[in-house]
Enzyme design. Structure first.
Site, PDB file in Angstrom:
ATOM      1  N   HIS A  72       9.359  -2.298   3.813  1.00 54.67           N
ATOM      2  CA  HIS A  72      10.646  -2.256   3.101  1.00 54.67           C
ATOM      3  C   HIS A  72      11.835  -2.373   4.054  1.00 54.67           C
ATOM      4  O   HIS A  72      12.851  -2.976   3.721  1.00 54.67           O
ATOM      5  CB  HIS A  72      10.742  -0.967   2.280  1.00 54.67           C
ATOM      6  CG  HIS A  72       9.845  -0.990   1.063  1.00 54.67           C
ATOM      7  ND1 HIS A  72       9.476   0.139   0.383  1.00 54.67           N
ATOM      8  CD2 HIS A  72       9.244  -2.021   0.421  1.00 54.67           C
ATOM      9  CE1 HIS A  72       8.696  -0.196  -0.634  1.00 54.67           C
ATOM     10  NE2 HIS A  72       8.529  -1.499  -0.626  1.00 54.67           N
ATOM     11  N   THR A 105       8.525  -4.543  -6.697  1.00 49.64           N
ATOM     12  CA  THR A 105       9.426  -3.563  -7.328  1.00 49.64           C
ATOM     13  C   THR A 105      10.856  -3.851  -6.911  1.00 49.64           C
ATOM     14  O   THR A 105      11.170  -3.756  -5.706  1.00 49.64           O
ATOM     15  CB  THR A 105       9.088  -2.135  -6.813  1.00 49.64           C
ATOM     16  OG1 THR A 105       7.687  -2.027  -6.607  1.00 49.64           O
ATOM     17  CG2 THR A 105       9.576  -1.076  -7.777  1.00 49.64           C
ATOM     18  N   GLU A 203      -7.166   4.535 -10.549  1.00 50.04           N
ATOM     19  CA  GLU A 203      -7.300   4.457  -9.085  1.00 50.04           C
ATOM     20  C   GLU A 203      -7.788   5.800  -8.560  1.00 50.04           C
ATOM     21  O   GLU A 203      -8.424   5.887  -7.517  1.00 50.04           O
ATOM     22  CB  GLU A 203      -5.948   4.086  -8.453  1.00 50.04           C
ATOM     23  CG  GLU A 203      -6.008   2.828  -7.624  1.00 50.04           C
ATOM     24  CD  GLU A 203      -4.722   2.509  -6.901  1.00 50.04           C
ATOM     25  OE1 GLU A 203      -3.632   2.813  -7.416  1.00 50.04           O
ATOM     26  OE2 GLU A 203      -4.809   1.928  -5.800  1.00 50.04           O
ATOM     27  N   ASP A 284      -4.580  -7.196  -3.291  1.00 47.07           N
ATOM     28  CA  ASP A 284      -3.769  -5.986  -3.360  1.00 47.07           C
ATOM     29  C   ASP A 284      -2.653  -6.022  -2.308  1.00 47.07           C
ATOM     30  O   ASP A 284      -1.511  -6.310  -2.632  1.00 47.07           O
ATOM     31  CB  ASP A 284      -4.646  -4.737  -3.202  1.00 47.07           C
ATOM     32  CG  ASP A 284      -4.031  -3.505  -3.856  1.00 47.07           C
ATOM     33  OD1 ASP A 284      -2.982  -3.646  -4.509  1.00 47.07           O
ATOM     34  OD2 ASP A 284      -4.610  -2.412  -3.734  1.00 47.07           O
TER      35      ASP A 284
HETATM   36  C1  6MZ Z   1      -0.698   1.566  -6.342  1.00 43.25           C
HETATM   37  C2  6MZ Z   1       0.433   0.113  -4.960  1.00 43.25           C
HETATM   38  C3  6MZ Z   1      -0.755  -0.112  -4.223  1.00 43.25           C
HETATM   39  O1  6MZ Z   1       6.537  -3.590  -4.854  1.00 43.25           O
HETATM   40  O2  6MZ Z   1       7.598  -3.147  -2.638  1.00 43.25           O
HETATM   41  N1  6MZ Z   1       1.412  -0.610  -4.400  1.00 43.25           N
HETATM   42  N2  6MZ Z   1       0.449   0.948  -6.009  1.00 43.25           N
HETATM   43  N3  6MZ Z   1      -1.859   1.397  -5.678  1.00 43.25           N
HETATM   44  C4  6MZ Z   1      -1.930   0.573  -4.604  1.00 43.25           C
HETATM   45  N4  6MZ Z   1      -3.122   0.495  -3.925  1.00 43.25           N
HETATM   46  C5  6MZ Z   1      -3.272   0.455  -2.524  1.00 43.25           C
HETATM   47  N5  6MZ Z   1      -0.467  -1.011  -3.257  1.00 43.25           N
HETATM   48  C6  6MZ Z   1       0.854  -1.310  -3.388  1.00 43.25           C
HETATM   49  O3  6MZ Z   1       5.115  -3.601  -2.779  1.00 43.25           O
HETATM   50  C7  6MZ Z   1       4.754  -2.327  -2.331  1.00 43.25           C
HETATM   51  C8  6MZ Z   1       4.596  -1.375  -3.504  1.00 43.25           C
HETATM   52  O4  6MZ Z   1       3.474  -1.744  -4.319  1.00 43.25           O
HETATM   53  C9  6MZ Z   1       2.823  -0.608  -4.853  1.00 43.25           C
HETATM   54  C10 6MZ Z   1       3.568   0.616  -4.309  1.00 43.25           C
HETATM   55  O5  6MZ Z   1       4.497   1.054  -5.270  1.00 43.25           O
HETATM   56  C11 6MZ Z   1       4.279   0.055  -3.080  1.00 43.25           C
HETATM   57  O6  6MZ Z   1       5.454   0.778  -2.759  1.00 43.25           O
HETATM   58  P1  6MZ Z   1       6.571  -3.950  -3.386  1.00 43.25           P
HETATM   59  O7  6MZ Z   1       6.713  -5.420  -3.153  1.00 43.25           O
END
Ligand code: 6MZ
Length: 344
Positions: A72, A105, A203, A284
């Site tokens: 970020h 997000t 999860e 993921d």
């Molecule tokens: C749940 C996940 C994740 O949105 O800032 N994120 N949420 N489970 C997971 N398994 C490992 N992996 C990623 O990408 C990062 C955000 O994606 C979600 C989390 O909210 C993380 O902050 P963006 O592009």
């Protein structure tokens, strides 16, 4: 054709990839140089090396959520966010992906509003020339419950403006935080406005939430680890999933590296596959987990003994689960051509 080549060359569909978790090391280094040139103070120098989780370390799923702050920092100005989007899409393209629903997000930073964040990704997807077809799923983070209305409004606005780019909305973030019921009214509103919905589901073990989620009937769910009775679920929710035929986005390496699953061979892929639950492989967070979609296909084939003909049909079936319906035929024709050309 050997398995490596097959997995790289077959056209693939990525439906579960978080932008900020997908940044590769080389992308992060480029972003860091860019920010340094702009004179924007960046604390990530030391931390890029920590942006990883492997099966051999002691980090668990809950540790993953603090790692995202490293990415970020690097995507906090519109220009670096655009670069991150562009470079990540090109990496998927180079790995043989023909279609992606990237998710992210919308975030407010000192340099942009939530809306500018979204606008930047959408315009990068629409203005740059890609051979991969890029679409966006807008993420709602469970740890930011107060943002849900505002992000839903943005998602609806952008879906109306760019229906062929902004195709869905999803719920993700730390599964130990927040309750699904809080997000349900907004997700229902988004769905009524035409957005497709996917939910991170199961999860961690939480049978009540999994039941609520499956009864909502999202278009897809992500992970679905703790649904089968052998993995912290129970017979009732397992049957609910089997009957619903909701497609499940499966991320093998993510589950192994976050220790949600003890090993590849113990992954719930085999229960879902044998029960004919629709599944699609995804990466993921390919940056954190040092993987690629072709690697996920290869691991799947090797671990579960899926032969090439069945493997490529996994990719073909993924076309049925994408959120942009008008692209289904083009994509399935492309994969069918590959099947025919290689006599698979
Ligand atoms: C749940 C996940 C994740 O949105 O800032 N994120 N949420 N489970 C997971 N398994 C490992 N992996 C990623 O990408 C990062 C955000 O994606 C979600 C989390 O909210 C993380 O902050 P963006 O592009």
């Amino acid at each position: 054709m050997n398995l490596d080549t097959l997995c790289r060359e077959m056209p693939k569909i990525e439906l579960h990839a978080h932008l900020n978790g997908s940044l590769s090391r080389s992308t992060m280094l480029s972003l860091q140089r860019y920010l340094a040139d702009l004179g924007i103070k960046d604390k990530t120098n030391v931390f890029i090396n920590e942006f990883q989780m492997s099966s051999g370390d002691s980090k668990t799923l809950l540790d993953a959520f603090s790692l995202f702050t490293i990415a970020h920092e690097l995507t906090s100005v519109p220009e670096s966010l655009a670069m991150a989007t562009d470079m990540t899409l090109r990496e998927f393209e180079e790995d043989g992906c023909c279609y992606i629903e990237l998710r992210s997000t919308p975030r407010q930073t000192p340099h942009m509003t939530h809306k500018q964040y979204l606008e930047t990704i959408v315009q990068t997807m629409r203005n740059e020339k890609f051979s991969i077809i890029p679409c966006l799923i807008i993420s709602i983070n469970r740890s930011s419950p107060n943002d849900v209305e505002m992000i839903t409004n943005l998602a609806i606005e952008y879906h109306r403006k760019y229906p062929d780019t902004v195709v869905g909305i999803e719920l993700s973030g730390n599964p130990a935080v927040g309750r699904f019921s809080h997000f349900l009214p907004s997700l229902t509103r988004a769905r009524e406005a035409g957005l497709k919905v996917t939910l991170h589901c199961g999860e961690i073990p939480n049978q009540q939430e999994i039941t609520e989620m499956l009864k909502f009937r999202p278009e897809r769910i992500g992970h679905g680890v703790c649904i089968h009775p052998n993995y912290g679920g129970n017979e009732e929710i397992w049957q609910l999933l089997c009957k619903s035929q909701i497609p499940v986005e499966l991320c093998l390496t993510s589950n192994v590296n976050t220790k949600s699953t003890p090993s590849y061979s113990a992954h719930h892929f085999k229960e879902l596959y044998n029960a004919n639950v629709p599944i699609v492989l995804g990466t993921d967070d390919k940056g954190i987990f040092a993987t690629s979609l072709s690697q996920e296909y290869r691991i799947c084939a090797e671990t579960f003994g899926i032969d090439p003909s069945k493997l490529v049909r996994l990719s073909l079936r993924a076309c049925d689960y994408i959120f942009s319906h008008d692209k289904k035929k083009t994509l399935s024709d492309r994969i069918l051509n590959f099947i025919n050309k290689n006599a698979l």
